[in-house]
Design a protein around this motif. Structure first.
Motif, PDB file in Angstrom:
ATOM      1  N   LEU A  22       0.858  -1.182   0.000  1.00 52.71           N
ATOM      2  CA  LEU A  22       0.000   0.000   0.000  1.00 52.71           C
ATOM      3  C   LEU A  22       0.892   1.229   0.000  1.00 52.71           C
ATOM      4  CD1 LEU A  22      -2.673  -1.067   2.652  1.00 52.71           C
ATOM      5  CD2 LEU A  22      -2.690  -1.459   0.173  1.00 52.71           C
ATOM      6  N   VAL A  23       0.910   1.946  -1.095  1.00 50.85           N
ATOM      7  CA  VAL A  23       1.729   3.156  -1.188  1.00 50.85           C
ATOM      8  C   VAL A  23       0.879   4.320  -0.705  1.00 50.85           C
ATOM      9  CG1 VAL A  23       3.171   4.588  -2.658  1.00 50.85           C
ATOM     10  CG2 VAL A  23       2.920   2.140  -3.161  1.00 50.85           C
ATOM     11  N   ASP A  24       1.111   4.723   0.537  1.00 49.35           N
ATOM     12  CA  ASP A  24       0.315   5.772   1.190  1.00 49.35           C
ATOM     13  C   ASP A  24       0.843   7.135   0.768  1.00 49.35           C
ATOM     14  OD1 ASP A  24      -1.049   7.472   2.819  1.00 49.35           O
ATOM     15  OD2 ASP A  24      -0.391   6.571   4.708  1.00 49.35           O
ATOM     16  N   ASN A  25       0.105   7.783  -0.142  1.00 49.31           N
ATOM     17  CA  ASN A  25       0.529   9.070  -0.694  1.00 49.31           C
ATOM     18  C   ASN A  25       0.198  10.232   0.244  1.00 49.31           C
ATOM     19  OD1 ASN A  25       1.909   8.720  -3.152  1.00 49.31           O
ATOM     20  ND2 ASN A  25       0.014   8.356  -4.282  1.00 49.31           N
ATOM     21  N   GLY A  26       0.673  10.151   1.491  1.00 49.76           N
ATOM     22  CA  GLY A  26       0.475  11.255   2.427  1.00 49.76           C
ATOM     23  C   GLY A  26      -0.929  11.343   2.973  1.00 49.76           C
ATOM     24  N   SER A  27      -1.583  10.201   3.225  1.00 45.99           N
ATOM     25  CA  SER A  27      -2.961  10.209   3.718  1.00 45.99           C
ATOM     26  C   SER A  27      -3.045  10.826   5.112  1.00 45.99           C
ATOM     27  CB  SER A  27      -3.516   8.781   3.770  1.00 45.99           C
ATOM     28  OG  SER A  27      -3.528   8.203   2.488  1.00 45.99           O
ATOM     29  N   SER A  28      -4.227  11.390   5.402  1.00 46.57           N
ATOM     30  CA  SER A  28      -4.466  11.961   6.726  1.00 46.57           C
ATOM     31  C   SER A  28      -5.433  11.110   7.540  1.00 46.57           C
ATOM     32  CB  SER A  28      -5.035  13.383   6.590  1.00 46.57           C
ATOM     33  OG  SER A  28      -6.229  13.376   5.821  1.00 46.57           O
ATOM     34  N   ASP A  29      -5.897   9.982   6.984  1.00 55.50           N
ATOM     35  CA  ASP A  29      -6.796   9.097   7.721  1.00 55.50           C
ATOM     36  C   ASP A  29      -5.996   7.921   8.284  1.00 55.50           C
ATOM     37  OD1 ASP A  29      -6.270   7.573   5.514  1.00 55.50           O
ATOM     38  OD2 ASP A  29      -8.322   7.483   4.766  1.00 55.50           O
ATOM     39  N   ASP A  30      -6.642   6.794   8.546  1.00 52.81           N
ATOM     40  CA  ASP A  30      -5.953   5.675   9.191  1.00 52.81           C
ATOM     41  C   ASP A  30      -5.413   4.656   8.185  1.00 52.81           C
ATOM     42  OD1 ASP A  30      -8.410   4.732   8.416  1.00 52.81           O
ATOM     43  OD2 ASP A  30      -8.852   3.692  10.302  1.00 52.81           O
ATOM     44  N   THR A  31      -5.082   5.104   6.974  1.00 55.57           N
ATOM     45  CA  THR A  31      -4.486   4.204   5.968  1.00 55.57           C
ATOM     46  C   THR A  31      -3.245   3.516   6.527  1.00 55.57           C
ATOM     47  OG1 THR A  31      -5.351   5.461   4.082  1.00 55.57           O
ATOM     48  CG2 THR A  31      -3.384   4.125   3.696  1.00 55.57           C
ATOM     49  N   ALA A  32      -2.474   4.226   7.322  1.00 51.50           N
ATOM     50  CA  ALA A  32      -1.214   3.669   7.847  1.00 51.50           C
ATOM     51  C   ALA A  32      -1.429   2.431   8.703  1.00 51.50           C
ATOM     52  CB  ALA A  32      -0.472   4.737   8.646  1.00 51.50           C
ATOM     53  N   THR A  33      -2.642   2.246   9.245  1.00 56.85           N
ATOM     54  CA  THR A  33      -2.907   1.093  10.123  1.00 56.85           C
ATOM     55  C   THR A  33      -3.290  -0.170   9.358  1.00 56.85           C
ATOM     56  OG1 THR A  33      -5.282   1.568  10.371  1.00 56.85           O
ATOM     57  CG2 THR A  33      -3.757   2.731  11.841  1.00 56.85           C
ATOM     58  N   LEU A  34      -3.455  -0.076   8.026  1.00 56.42           N
ATOM     59  CA  LEU A  34      -3.952  -1.214   7.260  1.00 56.42           C
ATOM     60  C   LEU A  34      -2.938  -2.341   7.154  1.00 56.42           C
ATOM     61  CD1 LEU A  34      -5.916   0.615   4.419  1.00 56.42           C
ATOM     62  CD2 LEU A  34      -6.794  -0.362   6.550  1.00 56.42           C
ATOM     63  N   GLY A  35      -1.711  -2.073   7.537  1.00 53.12           N
ATOM     64  CA  GLY A  35      -0.729  -3.143   7.583  1.00 53.12           C
ATOM     65  C   GLY A  35      -1.084  -4.213   8.598  1.00 53.12           C
ATOM     66  N   ASP A  36      -1.989  -3.921   9.516  1.00 49.01           N
ATOM     67  CA  ASP A  36      -2.409  -4.896  10.518  1.00 49.01           C
ATOM     68  C   ASP A  36      -3.347  -5.963   9.955  1.00 49.01           C
ATOM     69  OD1 ASP A  36      -0.974  -3.437  12.359  1.00 49.01           O
ATOM     70  OD2 ASP A  36      -2.718  -2.278  13.044  1.00 49.01           O
ATOM     71  N   LEU A  37      -3.812  -5.770   8.705  1.00 46.86           N
ATOM     72  CA  LEU A  37      -4.762  -6.713   8.133  1.00 46.86           C
ATOM     73  C   LEU A  37      -4.153  -8.090   7.917  1.00 46.86           C
ATOM     74  CD1 LEU A  37      -6.554  -4.419   5.517  1.00 46.86           C
ATOM     75  CD2 LEU A  37      -7.582  -5.449   7.540  1.00 46.86           C
ATOM     76  N   SER A  38      -2.862  -8.138   7.604  1.00 50.17           N
ATOM     77  CA  SER A  38      -2.209  -9.414   7.319  1.00 50.17           C
ATOM     78  C   SER A  38      -0.698  -9.204   7.317  1.00 50.17           C
ATOM     79  CB  SER A  38      -2.664  -9.937   5.951  1.00 50.17           C
ATOM     80  OG  SER A  38      -1.853 -11.015   5.520  1.00 50.17           O
TER      81      SER A  38
END
Length: 460
Positions: free
Chosen positions: A37-53
């Protein structure tokens, strides 16, 4: 398969989560090796999606690199032999990765492959609306496509989902980052592949649900303005290149200019088979069927599952007087993974050809299939009526002509008159022909039928 999935995303964490969950639910043995997931500077909780798997990794960027820039960051980090570039506002059917992979590895010179989708440009469009928004809906679509043809060749593909070999990037390069937030980076990438002689494929049994422009909406961007800007950038990049000029002329619907540029492009890029396509389209406008046939046959040797080329070759063969060969090409088109619109065109042309040849049973079969795909089309009802009339099923034909007339097909009024005349109901036939003359005052056939009916009445 050793597969990396690259998903650029800017906010829209809920959409990205649904996308990742659908990838993790692929059929047994087909789950991707890694999801980047290439997070292009998101301000929401995109950074936490690594916990999915454990297979999901978030690559945080300090600023929004746009679609191409985000994809390139993911491609540089990918470790898989195969790479899937994917929009975050999508959800995959459970067989998506396997079907894409099988088409990519199963056909020579296949550069990249895309699935069918409910929201996509070109012949990959599957008109199912939001039916694929749920897992159950995607399963139903998957099952409906199970026996569909596996492949259609294409000359360009949308970048919302592309599977390719990672090694291909060493030859063709990464995505061009000048196209910013997105649009035309896929046209550019596909053109570079085509210039090197690679095929582009639509996997007819693979389905991807697409929300459509979710990132643009979340960023408050005007899609129309963005398209104009990126198109101008694409033009600036390619206008001095002969293949680029041919491609741009085709985008502008100037087939003759595209054909002229393709002559020079064929010398500059001997592997670019699209030069034959552009020259064939131009030849058809001349009209020069013999030249078109030669170029189309050359094109189809490299892209044998290109349905539009098969249909154009059928048209050219028909112009040249070879109706049998024309029908053969239309039947070969049915072996391709046709879009809904392409299926309509092929069946219509097969039905008309069979009717003209007096093969009314065959014509009825084609028009019945066509009516299944387009049940409300009054023109199809009229053609089916003609085929039933040819089979001697006059009462059935009358019912179809009445439906077609109710849908606004004025020719059905004449056809109703013919039915009544064949049943010996001359007064009813004359009334139909009179109405046909009123509805189609410039149609000589309507007046001729009325005159013939009057002559029959006097002789009787």
């Amino acid at each position: 398969m050793h597969l990396s999935v690259v998903i650029p995303c800017f906010n829209g964490a809920a959409l990205t989560r649904a996308c990742v969950v659908s990838l993790l639910a692929q059929d047994d043995g087909d789950a991707p090796t890694e999801i980047l997931l290439v997070d292009n500077g998101s301000s929401d909780d995109t950074a936490t999606l690594g916990d999915l798997s454990p297979s999901v990794r978030v690559l945080r960027q300090e600023r929004n690199l746009g679609f191409a820039g985000g994809v390139n960051q993911g491609l540089r980090a990918a470790t898989g032999e195969f790479v899937l570039v994917l929009n975050n506002d999508t959800q995959a059917a459970t067989n998506l990765l396997r079907e894409l992979h099988d088409v990519l590895v199963g056909h020579p010179r296949m550069g990249t492959v895309a699935p069918c989708s409910n929201h996509v440009k070109g012949d990959a469009l599957l008109p199912v609306g939001d039916a694929g928004k749920t897992a159950a809906g995607r399963a139903a679509i998957r099952d409906a496509l199970r026996d569909a043809p596996a492949l259609q060749d294409a000359t360009t593909l949308a970048g919302l989902c592309l599977l390719l070999r990672r090694s291909l990037l060493d030859e063709v390069g990464l995505f061009d980052e000048r196209f910013g937030h997105g649009n035309f980076e896929d046209d550019d990438f596909c053109l570079r592949l085509r210039l090197r002689g690679y095929r582009l494929g639509i996997a007819g049994r693979a389905f991807l649900h697409h929300e459509g422009h979710a990132t643009f909406r979340s960023m408050g961007l005007d899609l129309g303005q963005e398209l104009q800007k990126r198109r101008a950038q694409f033009r600036a990049k390619w206008q001095d290149d002969p293949a680029g000029r041919a491609h741009l002329a085709a985008l502008d619907s100037d087939a003759l200019a595209a054909a002229d540029a393709a002559i020079e492009a064929a010398v500059a890029y001997p592997a670019w088979t699209d030069a034959d396509w552009h020259r064939a389209v131009g030849a058809m406008l001349q009209p020069d069927a013999r030249t078109a046939i030669a170029h189309l046959r050359s094109f189809l040797r490299q892209c044998p599952m290109h349905a539009n080329a098969r249909m154009l070759l059928a048209q050219a063969l028909g112009m040249a007087g070879d109706a049998t060969a024309a029908r053969g090409e239309l039947h070969r088109a049915l072996d391709c993974a046709l879009s809904h619109g392409q299926q309509l065109r092929v069946l219509q042309r097969l039905g008309e050809a069979a009717y003209r040849a007096g093969a009314h049973d065959d014509a009825n079969r084609y028009f019945t299939s066509l009516q299944t795909l387009s049940p409300e089309d009054p023109e199809v009802l009229n053609w089916r009526g003609l085929s039933e009339l040819g089979r001697g099923r006059i009462d059935v034909a009358i019912g179809l002509f009445e439906q077609a007339l109710g849908g606004g097909v004025h020719a059905a009024q004449t056809n109703l008159g013919i039915c009544h005349a064949r049943q010996g109901r001359i007064a009813e036939a004359r009334a139909c022909f009179e109405r046909a003359v009123v509805l189609m005052p410039q149609d000589p056939a309507a007046r001729a039928n009325l005159a013939a009916c009057d002559k029959l009445s006097r002789s009787g």
